[in-house]
Write a protein that holds these residues in place. Structure first.
Motif, PDB file in Angstrom:
ATOM      1  N   GLY A  69       0.755  -1.116   0.022  1.00  7.41           N
ATOM      2  CA  GLY A  69       0.132  -0.111  -0.054  1.00  7.41           C
ATOM      3  C   GLY A  69       0.800   1.399   0.189  1.00  7.41           C
ATOM      4  N   GLY A  70       2.288   1.304  -0.181  1.00  5.59           N
ATOM      5  CA  GLY A  70       2.911   2.637   0.071  1.00  5.59           C
ATOM      6  C   GLY A  70       4.341   2.236   0.205  1.00  5.59           C
ATOM      7  N   VAL A  71       4.973   2.789   1.008  1.00  7.89           N
ATOM      8  CA  VAL A  71       6.285   2.965   1.259  1.00  7.89           C
ATOM      9  C   VAL A  71       6.490   3.026   2.826  1.00  7.89           C
ATOM     10  CG1 VAL A  71       7.151   4.006  -0.749  1.00  7.89           C
ATOM     11  CG2 VAL A  71       6.868   5.388   1.108  1.00  7.89           C
ATOM     12  N   ALA A  72       7.655   2.224   3.124  1.00 10.50           N
ATOM     13  CA  ALA A  72       8.064   2.261   4.471  1.00 10.50           C
ATOM     14  C   ALA A  72       9.242   3.063   4.814  1.00 10.50           C
ATOM     15  CB  ALA A  72       8.215   0.946   5.158  1.00 10.50           C
ATOM     16  N   ILE A  73       9.261   4.053   5.786  1.00  5.38           N
ATOM     17  CA  ILE A  73      10.412   5.240   5.890  1.00  5.38           C
ATOM     18  C   ILE A  73      10.927   4.835   7.259  1.00  5.38           C
ATOM     19  CG2 ILE A  73      11.270   7.405   5.694  1.00  5.38           C
ATOM     20  CD1 ILE A  73       8.642   7.908   4.022  1.00  5.38           C
ATOM     21  N   GLY A  74      12.197   4.545   7.266  1.00  3.10           N
ATOM     22  CA  GLY A  74      12.929   4.227   8.729  1.00  3.10           C
ATOM     23  C   GLY A  74      13.080   5.749   9.284  1.00  3.10           C
ATOM     24  N   ALA A  75      12.947   5.629  10.840  1.00  3.60           N
ATOM     25  CA  ALA A  75      13.183   7.018  11.420  1.00  3.60           C
ATOM     26  C   ALA A  75      14.247   7.798  11.153  1.00  3.60           C
ATOM     27  CB  ALA A  75      12.819   6.403  13.029  1.00  3.60           C
ATOM     28  N   MET A  76      15.367   7.177  10.839  1.00  2.14           N
ATOM     29  CA  MET A  76      16.728   7.862  10.633  1.00  2.14           C
ATOM     30  C   MET A  76      17.012   8.143   9.210  1.00  2.14           C
ATOM     31  SD  MET A  76      18.051   8.733  13.685  1.00  2.14           S
ATOM     32  CE  MET A  76      19.423   9.386  13.086  1.00  2.14           C
ATOM     33  N   THR A  77      16.106   8.129   8.194  1.00  2.00           N
ATOM     34  CA  THR A  77      15.975   8.251   6.992  1.00  2.00           C
ATOM     35  C   THR A  77      16.123   9.962   6.705  1.00  2.00           C
ATOM     36  OG1 THR A  77      14.780   6.322   6.402  1.00  2.00           O
ATOM     37  CG2 THR A  77      15.040   8.079   4.766  1.00  2.00           C
ATOM     38  N   ARG A  78      17.051  10.573   6.083  1.00  2.00           N
ATOM     39  CA  ARG A  78      17.209  12.094   5.944  1.00  2.00           C
ATOM     40  C   ARG A  78      16.079  12.163   5.053  1.00  2.00           C
ATOM     41  NH1 ARG A  78      20.119  13.064  10.113  1.00  2.00           N
ATOM     42  NH2 ARG A  78      22.027  11.921  10.262  1.00  2.00           N
ATOM     43  N   GLN A  79      15.489  13.673   5.441  1.00  2.00           N
ATOM     44  CA  GLN A  79      14.324  14.294   4.564  1.00  2.00           C
ATOM     45  C   GLN A  79      14.814  14.161   3.157  1.00  2.00           C
ATOM     46  OE1 GLN A  79      13.497  17.696   6.499  1.00  2.00           O
ATOM     47  NE2 GLN A  79      13.328  16.553   8.534  1.00  2.00           N
ATOM     48  N   ARG A  80      16.121  14.458   2.794  1.00  2.00           N
ATOM     49  CA  ARG A  80      16.342  14.491   1.482  1.00  2.00           C
ATOM     50  C   ARG A  80      16.400  13.256   0.813  1.00  2.00           C
ATOM     51  NH1 ARG A  80      17.568  19.303  -1.362  1.00  2.00           N
ATOM     52  NH2 ARG A  80      19.433  19.336  -2.757  1.00  2.00           N
ATOM     53  N   ALA A  81      16.741  12.330   1.347  1.00  2.00           N
ATOM     54  CA  ALA A  81      16.689  10.684   0.895  1.00  2.00           C
ATOM     55  C   ALA A  81      15.141  10.565   0.495  1.00  2.00           C
ATOM     56  CB  ALA A  81      17.269   9.734   1.789  1.00  2.00           C
ATOM     57  N   VAL A  82      14.255  10.739   1.283  1.00  2.00           N
ATOM     58  CA  VAL A  82      12.833  10.669   0.879  1.00  2.00           C
ATOM     59  C   VAL A  82      12.452  11.477  -0.083  1.00  2.00           C
ATOM     60  CG1 VAL A  82      10.571  11.080   1.801  1.00  2.00           C
ATOM     61  CG2 VAL A  82      12.089  10.311   3.417  1.00  2.00           C
ATOM     62  N   GLU A  83      12.980  12.767  -0.249  1.00  2.00           N
ATOM     63  CA  GLU A  83      12.677  13.529  -1.353  1.00  2.00           C
ATOM     64  C   GLU A  83      13.179  13.062  -2.523  1.00  2.00           C
ATOM     65  OE1 GLU A  83      14.341  17.916  -2.983  1.00  2.00           O
ATOM     66  OE2 GLU A  83      14.434  17.538  -0.925  1.00  2.00           O
ATOM     67  N   ARG A  84      14.365  12.491  -2.794  1.00  2.00           N
ATOM     68  CA  ARG A  84      14.871  12.005  -3.916  1.00  2.00           C
ATOM     69  C   ARG A  84      14.769  10.474  -4.117  1.00  2.00           C
ATOM     70  NH1 ARG A  84      20.775  14.947  -4.045  1.00  2.00           N
ATOM     71  NH2 ARG A  84      19.711  17.118  -4.159  1.00  2.00           N
ATOM     72  N   ASN A  85      14.016   9.726  -3.617  1.00  2.00           N
ATOM     73  CA  ASN A  85      13.737   8.368  -3.600  1.00  2.00           C
ATOM     74  C   ASN A  85      12.677   7.953  -4.608  1.00  2.00           C
ATOM     75  OD1 ASN A  85      12.152   5.625  -2.743  1.00  2.00           O
ATOM     76  ND2 ASN A  85      14.196   5.331  -1.787  1.00  2.00           N
ATOM     77  N   ASP A  86      13.104   6.933  -5.646  1.00  2.00           N
ATOM     78  CA  ASP A  86      11.948   6.830  -6.665  1.00  2.00           C
ATOM     79  C   ASP A  86      10.885   5.958  -6.272  1.00  2.00           C
ATOM     80  OD1 ASP A  86      13.843   7.901  -8.568  1.00  2.00           O
ATOM     81  OD2 ASP A  86      14.907   5.835  -9.070  1.00  2.00           O
ATOM     82  N   ASP A  87      11.126   5.075  -5.149  1.00  2.00           N
ATOM     83  CA  ASP A  87       9.977   4.333  -4.468  1.00  2.00           C
ATOM     84  C   ASP A  87       8.903   5.366  -4.222  1.00  2.00           C
ATOM     85  OD1 ASP A  87      11.027   1.574  -5.215  1.00  2.00           O
ATOM     86  OD2 ASP A  87      12.041   1.850  -3.205  1.00  2.00           O
ATOM     87  N   VAL A  88       9.368   6.387  -3.213  1.00  2.00           N
ATOM     88  CA  VAL A  88       8.423   7.457  -2.832  1.00  2.00           C
ATOM     89  C   VAL A  88       7.892   8.215  -3.941  1.00  2.00           C
ATOM     90  CG1 VAL A  88       8.491   9.943  -1.466  1.00  2.00           C
ATOM     91  CG2 VAL A  88       9.870   7.629  -0.785  1.00  2.00           C
ATOM     92  N   ALA A  89       8.520   8.501  -4.766  1.00  2.00           N
ATOM     93  CA  ALA A  89       7.755   9.101  -6.429  1.00  2.00           C
ATOM     94  C   ALA A  89       6.809   8.156  -6.887  1.00  2.00           C
ATOM     95  CB  ALA A  89       8.889   9.459  -7.225  1.00  2.00           C
ATOM     96  N   ARG A  90       6.782   6.866  -7.115  1.00  2.00           N
ATOM     97  CA  ARG A  90       5.919   5.958  -7.454  1.00  2.00           C
ATOM     98  C   ARG A  90       4.673   5.773  -6.417  1.00  2.00           C
ATOM     99  NH1 ARG A  90      10.452   3.579  -9.533  1.00  2.00           N
ATOM    100  NH2 ARG A  90      10.722   2.111  -7.686  1.00  2.00           N
ATOM    101  N   ALA A  91       5.182   5.586  -5.260  1.00  2.00           N
ATOM    102  CA  ALA A  91       4.095   5.179  -4.382  1.00  2.00           C
ATOM    103  C   ALA A  91       3.349   6.239  -3.378  1.00  2.00           C
ATOM    104  CB  ALA A  91       4.541   4.201  -3.118  1.00  2.00           C
ATOM    105  N   ALA A  92       3.914   7.335  -3.525  1.00  2.00           N
ATOM    106  CA  ALA A  92       3.374   8.563  -2.945  1.00  2.00           C
ATOM    107  C   ALA A  92       3.600   9.745  -3.473  1.00  2.00           C
ATOM    108  CB  ALA A  92       3.957   8.672  -1.304  1.00  2.00           C
ATOM    109  N   PRO A  93       3.301   9.964  -4.569  1.00  2.00           N
ATOM    110  CA  PRO A  93       3.532  10.875  -5.683  1.00  2.00           C
ATOM    111  C   PRO A  93       3.329  12.619  -5.071  1.00  2.00           C
ATOM    112  CG  PRO A  93       1.882  10.138  -6.584  1.00  2.00           C
ATOM    113  CD  PRO A  93       2.197   9.282  -5.465  1.00  2.00           C
TER     114      PRO A  93
END
Length: 127
Positions: free
Chosen positions: A68-92
């Motif tokens: 149903g989406g993506v899982a993001i770890g607590a220590m993931t940098r916000q910039r990594a979320v911003e640039r992640n292809d899985d985030v772009a596909r699952a949570a545009p």
């Protein structure tokens, strides 16, 4: 001002971090990006006796596909979320909004947990 004296630990695993936090109880604070805690310590608004730095714990920094989406770890940098292809596909919408969150310097250092947990920093959009 400078912070009050404190002991510093940098565990490499969750088990070590949890053991340190348990051992030191209310005297310990976890350190993620540090953008809220460190200034508070410098003004002595926060005076933890112990800092447990979570930055070396690799298992807390991830973005992965999940049902149903993506899982993001607590220590993931916000910039990594911003640039992640899985985030772009699952949570545009999230991918589209991330560049408007704070400033690049903040997103490079800020963690996902701080963005979603710190009352004054809840993914505030800049105008």
């Amino acid at each position: 001002m400078k912070p009050a004296p404190f002991d510093y630990f940098s565990p490499a695993t969750m088990e070590e971090a949890l053991a340190l936090l348990d051992e030191h109880g209310g005297d310990a604070k976890p350190l993620a990006g540090g953008q809220s805690l460190i200034p508070a310590m410098n003004f002595r608004l926060a005076r933890p006796a112990v800092l447990v730095d979570l930055n070396r714990i690799a298992e807390l920094a991830y973005v992965r596909t999940a049902p149903g989406g993506v899982a993001i770890g607590a220590m993931t940098r916000q910039r990594a979320v911003e640039r992640n292809d899985d985030v772009a596909r699952a949570a545009p919408l999230l991918a589209e909004a991330m560049p408007s969150i704070a400033h690049p310097q903040i997103r490079n250092r800020g963690t996902w947990v701080a963005a979603s947990r710190t009352p004054t920093r809840r993914l505030s959009c800049r105008r």
